[in-house]
Design an enzyme around this catalytic site. Sequence first.
Site, PDB file in Angstrom:
ATOM      1  CB  ILE A   1      -0.974   0.024   1.203  1.00  0.00           C
ATOM      2  CG1 ILE A   1      -0.217  -0.047   2.536  1.00  0.00           C
ATOM      3  CG2 ILE A   1      -1.977  -1.106   1.103  1.00  0.00           C
ATOM      4  CD1 ILE A   1      -1.117   0.020   3.762  1.00  0.00           C
ATOM      5  CG  ASP A   2      -0.209   4.436  -2.501  1.00  0.00           C
ATOM      6  OD1 ASP A   2       0.503   3.752  -3.250  1.00  0.00           O
ATOM      7  OD2 ASP A   2      -1.309   4.907  -2.832  1.00  0.00           O
ATOM      8  CE  LYS A   3       6.706   9.025   3.196  1.00  0.00           C
ATOM      9  NZ  LYS A   3       7.650  10.056   2.703  1.00  0.00           N
TER      10      LYS A   3
ATOM     11  CB  THR B   1      -2.414   4.155   2.029  1.00  0.00           C
ATOM     12  OG1 THR B   1      -2.725   5.000   0.927  1.00  0.00           O
ATOM     13  CG2 THR B   1      -3.637   3.320   2.376  1.00  0.00           C
TER      14      THR B   1
ATOM     15  NE  ARG C   1      -3.497   8.715  -3.448  1.00  0.00           N
ATOM     16  CZ  ARG C   1      -2.190   8.909  -3.459  1.00  0.00           C
ATOM     17  NH1 ARG C   1      -1.354   7.876  -3.411  1.00  0.00           N
ATOM     18  NH2 ARG C   1      -1.706  10.130  -3.530  1.00  0.00           N
TER      19      ARG C   1
END
Length: 360
Positions: A167-169, A171, A271
């Site tokens: 998952i994104d930094k 998130t 997103r």
Amino acid sequence: MNYSFEDEESEDLGGDEISKDLYEHHNIKVDKGQEMMRIDKFINIRIPNTTRTKIQNSCDAGSILVNGKAVKSNYKIKPFDEISIVLSVPPRDVEIVPENIPINIVYEDDYIVIVNKEPGMVVHPGYGNYRGTLVNALAYRFQNLPTTTTKLNNDVKMERPGLVHRIDKNTSGIVIIAKTEMAMVKLAKEFFDRTMDRKYVALVWGNLKEDAGTITGNVGRNLKNRKVMDVFPIDSELGKHAVTHYKVLERFGYVTLVECKLETGRTHQIRVHFKSIGHPLFNDNEYRGDIILKGVNSGNYKKFIQNCFELLPRQALHAKTLGITHPNTGEKLFFDSEIPKDMEAVLIKWRRFSQDKTLD
């Protein structure tokens, strides 16, 4: 053994040694929809942590080739150009350095580890983030994790021990780690077959018309800015098929809390999907959610939003639950995580605002 899964950050662009003296560190094939642009500007957009001055110096040194020929920094790239950046040294590999970094392990057995990732932690090393990542923490705690291998823009090869997905930094939420080769194979297949049950919560701008819905649209890299994603028509050759289901959890007037269930797992899917329907995630600085999009034009309201942004200095997105079939027992397991403090603090402010609306 290597495994492939949807990667949400780095990009494999291919490339091999091109002569006994020069090695290709980057290979970029220009998309067919790309507008004409100076090559120094184009490369600056495409390759993180570089500068136009460095790129211009590389052009002067003959290290940047287009279709096999050295070009100057004012060369304007065209669709289907193939750009190579070559150096006299071979590409390097990233060594994963074990680091004693605190992580929140919510479940562990002999086959899997479930981590509740804090916002701000990068999952795996990459440009500008070679230390302090979840992978560095895993390397400290566990031995002989199965690995996936990826390339970072052809300059770096890197192993990612145990990672099945990421998952994104910015998130927060649930990430699953495989501890054995067998677990990696079975979990990777679950992701490929879309049998995992993944649910996120997100705070989005605006008041959604429907209580539930589905967003469908191909997700791929933006044709002008490769650092972000874009949504393309489902019948387009661009991007990959992506489906996001959502339902409304709470309405606050100018923003809405939603639960999202992923049918696919594309880069920045939630997103960019919500941006495509006019409801970017709250304080998402890559998809125009970090400005006031809904509300009243008053000083108090602007101050209220700014306070919310300061409390939650990231996109309002949390990977809340994950349901899997255990790779050894076959049992269906569900893991849940609480909404993190920064996001909960903003939700509390919006609940109070929607009840009294004293800032209108």
